[in-house]
Design a protein around this motif. Structure first.
Motif, short mmCIF file in Angstrom:
data_model
loop_
_atom_site.label_atom_id
_atom_site.label_comp_id
_atom_site.label_asym_id
_atom_site.label_seq_id
_atom_site.Cartn_x
_atom_site.Cartn_y
_atom_site.Cartn_z
N GLU A 191 0.84 -1.22 0.00
CA GLU A 191 0.00 0.00 0.00
C GLU A 191 0.86 1.25 0.00
OE1 GLU A 191 -4.00 0.61 2.22
OE2 GLU A 191 -2.92 -1.03 3.21
N TYR A 192 1.95 1.22 0.81
CA TYR A 192 2.85 2.38 0.84
C TYR A 192 3.46 2.61 -0.54
CZ TYR A 192 2.65 2.06 5.99
OH TYR A 192 2.24 2.03 7.30
N TYR A 193 3.86 1.52 -1.16
CA TYR A 193 4.48 1.63 -2.48
C TYR A 193 3.51 2.24 -3.49
CZ TYR A 193 6.20 0.22 -7.06
OH TYR A 193 6.59 0.22 -8.36
N GLU A 194 2.28 1.73 -3.52
CA GLU A 194 1.30 2.22 -4.50
C GLU A 194 1.00 3.71 -4.28
OE1 GLU A 194 0.18 0.97 -7.23
OE2 GLU A 194 1.16 -0.98 -6.95
N LYS A 195 0.87 4.10 -3.04
CA LYS A 195 0.55 5.51 -2.76
C LYS A 195 1.76 6.40 -3.07
CE LYS A 195 -3.08 4.39 0.57
NZ LYS A 195 -4.25 4.63 -0.27
N CYS A 196 2.93 5.91 -2.72
CA CYS A 196 4.15 6.70 -3.02
C CYS A 196 4.33 6.85 -4.52
CB CYS A 196 5.39 6.05 -2.41
SG CYS A 196 5.51 6.32 -0.63
N LEU A 197 4.03 5.79 -5.24
CA LEU A 197 4.18 5.86 -6.70
C LEU A 197 3.30 6.96 -7.29
CD1 LEU A 197 5.90 4.35 -8.76
CD2 LEU A 197 4.00 2.80 -9.14
N ARG A 198 2.13 7.16 -6.69
CA ARG A 198 1.26 8.25 -7.16
C ARG A 198 1.81 9.62 -6.74
NH1 ARG A 198 -4.54 7.01 -5.00
NH2 ARG A 198 -5.01 8.92 -6.12
N LEU A 199 2.45 9.66 -5.59
CA LEU A 199 2.93 10.95 -5.07
C LEU A 199 4.25 11.40 -5.72
CD1 LEU A 199 2.06 10.34 -1.32
CD2 LEU A 199 1.20 12.24 -2.71
N ILE A 200 5.01 10.42 -6.24
CA ILE A 200 6.33 10.72 -6.79
C ILE A 200 6.22 11.16 -8.25
CG2 ILE A 200 8.49 9.52 -7.47
CD1 ILE A 200 8.48 9.89 -4.55
N LYS A 201 7.09 12.10 -8.62
CA LYS A 201 7.16 12.56 -10.02
C LYS A 201 7.83 11.49 -10.89
CE LYS A 201 8.64 17.26 -8.82
NZ LYS A 201 9.85 18.07 -8.70
N LYS A 202 7.65 11.59 -12.18
CA LYS A 202 8.45 10.77 -13.10
C LYS A 202 9.92 11.13 -12.88
CE LYS A 202 5.38 9.81 -16.98
NZ LYS A 202 4.09 10.34 -16.51
N GLY A 203 10.78 10.13 -12.83
CA GLY A 203 12.20 10.40 -12.56
C GLY A 203 12.52 10.37 -11.07
N GLY A 204 11.46 10.31 -10.26
CA GLY A 204 11.68 10.23 -8.81
C GLY A 204 12.02 8.81 -8.38
N ILE A 205 12.42 8.68 -7.12
CA ILE A 205 12.91 7.38 -6.63
C ILE A 205 12.16 6.97 -5.36
CG2 ILE A 205 14.96 6.12 -5.78
CD1 ILE A 205 16.70 8.24 -7.22
N ILE A 206 11.80 5.69 -5.31
CA ILE A 206 11.26 5.11 -4.06
C ILE A 206 12.26 4.07 -3.57
CG2 ILE A 206 9.34 3.85 -2.98
CD1 ILE A 206 7.55 4.80 -5.30
N ALA A 207 12.71 4.23 -2.33
CA ALA A 207 13.60 3.23 -1.72
C ALA A 207 12.77 2.41 -0.73
CB ALA A 207 14.76 3.93 -1.00
N ILE A 208 12.81 1.10 -0.91
CA ILE A 208 12.02 0.20 -0.04
C ILE A 208 13.00 -0.60 0.80
CG2 ILE A 208 10.30 -1.66 0.00
CD1 ILE A 208 9.93 -0.59 -3.11
N ASP A 209 12.88 -0.48 2.11
CA ASP A 209 13.88 -1.10 2.99
C ASP A 209 13.49 -2.52 3.40
OD1 ASP A 209 16.36 -0.91 4.20
OD2 ASP A 209 15.52 -0.32 6.13
N ASN A 210 14.48 -3.27 3.85
CA ASN A 210 14.29 -4.62 4.43
C ASN A 210 13.70 -5.61 3.42
OD1 ASN A 210 13.44 -2.50 6.86
ND2 ASN A 210 14.98 -4.01 7.43
N VAL A 211 14.08 -5.48 2.16
CA VAL A 211 13.49 -6.36 1.15
C VAL A 211 14.02 -7.80 1.24
CG1 VAL A 211 12.90 -4.51 -0.46
CG2 VAL A 211 15.15 -5.60 -0.63
N LEU A 212 15.06 -8.02 2.03
CA LEU A 212 15.55 -9.40 2.22
C LEU A 212 15.10 -9.97 3.57
CD1 LEU A 212 19.12 -8.96 0.67
CD2 LEU A 212 17.05 -9.82 -0.42
N TRP A 213 14.73 -9.09 4.48
CA TRP A 213 14.12 -9.45 5.78
C TRP A 213 14.89 -10.57 6.47
CZ3 TRP A 213 11.79 -6.36 8.67
CH2 TRP A 213 10.79 -6.71 9.58
N GLY A 214 16.17 -10.34 6.60
CA GLY A 214 17.03 -11.30 7.30
C GLY A 214 17.09 -12.66 6.62
#
Ligand code: SAM
Ligand code: CA
Length: 260
Positions: A191-214
């Motif tokens: 949900e955070y990703y989808e909402k951030c994708l709408r809020l971010i401009k083209k060329g903007g960056i979303i960093a998602i943490d803990n994608v390996l989760w130990g």
């Protein structure tokens, strides 16, 4: 079936490196600490007590003195392992500078290490929307935001992050942000990703943490909602034509999604 397989020599080399660390072969001498303190994290690709980790810090970390103060202050907290790793924070600051970001979002502030990190590199009229539900954590770092002279760039919103993101969208701020860091409750990461994708401009960056989760993403248990959620987002991102991605083995794994 994975889309790509690891070349045998790389797999063997990596495994041997692992063995070397485990047996202390590469740790012939104990690296002197250059006063970085001991960055604590329960989850990281390179163990935080390994000499290679110290080497990385000794040869790349350029930490603002007040950021260092906040990191050392946070290290005493019982939940210090939640703090983002300092090398990863530096990468994010470099990206924020590179794309000349003005508006950024942090989802999950904790004591505010990365909030301060990003505020330090934003222009004076830049803004960090800092989202958390726990004011007690944030109170620890807030005085240091002031000490660093960047408090005016930080807009702290204490409420569920979903609510803050919805408010930003409702107030017409879609496609106006340059960078977002997603680092709160893992069950909501999609949900955070989808909402951030709408809020971010083209060329903007979303960093998602803990994608390996130990490492738990290798074998997500059905009853482990956090791991399931991270794993599903990882699978979705691989095929998401709205972004280009890089998954980096830094800290506990971070995916950078570049909006097309
Ligand atoms: N990014 C931080 C840093 O740089 O050190 C670390 C964030 S910590 C891993 C996760 C934070 O997410 C905690 O401070 C927690 O209170 C917050 N959090 C958990 N659920 C949340 C929610 N629904 N909305 C906003 N924040 C939430
Ligand atoms: Ca994290």
């Amino acid at each position: 079936m994975p889309l790509f397989s690891v070349p045998k020599e790389v797999a063997v080399g990596t495994a041997m490196l692992g063995v070397a660390f485990a047996t202390g072969m590469l740790a012939g001498k104990k690296y002197p600490s250059l006063g970085f303190g001991t960055p604590k994290s329960s989850k990281s690709i390179i163990g935080k007590s390994s000499p290679l980790w110290q080497y990385i810090l000794d040869h790349s970390l350029r930490e603002h003195p007040i950021l260092k103060k906040l990191r050392l202050l946070t290290a005493d907290h019982p939940w210090s392992k939640m703090m983002v790793s300092c090398d990863q924070a530096q990468l994010m600051a470099n990206l924020v500078k590179l794309i000349k970001a003005k508006k950024v979002i942090e989802i999950g502030v904790f004591t505010g290490y990365n909030t301060l990190n990003m505020a330090l590199v934003l222009p004076d009229n830049g803004r960090v929307i800092a989202c958390d539900i726990n004011e007690d954590y944030v109170k620890i770092g807030k005085p240091l935001w002031k000490e660093a002279g960047v408090e005016h760039k930080i807009d702290l919103r204490i409420k569920p992050a979903i609510q803050t993101l919805d408010e930003l969208l409702a107030s017409g701020e879609a496609e106006s942000f340059d960078f977002a860091f997603i680092d709160a409750d893992k069950e909501s990461c999609n949900e955070y990703y989808e909402k951030c994708l709408r809020l971010i401009k083209k060329g903007g960056i979303i960093a998602i943490d803990n994608v390996l989760w130990g490492g738990k993403v290798l074998k997500p248990r059905k009853d482990d909602l956090a791991t399931q959620s991270i794993h599903h987002l990882n699978e979705k991102l691989l095929r998401d034509a709205r972004v280009n991605i890089s998954m980096l083995p830094m800290g506990d794994g971070v995916t950078l999604a570049f909006k097309l």
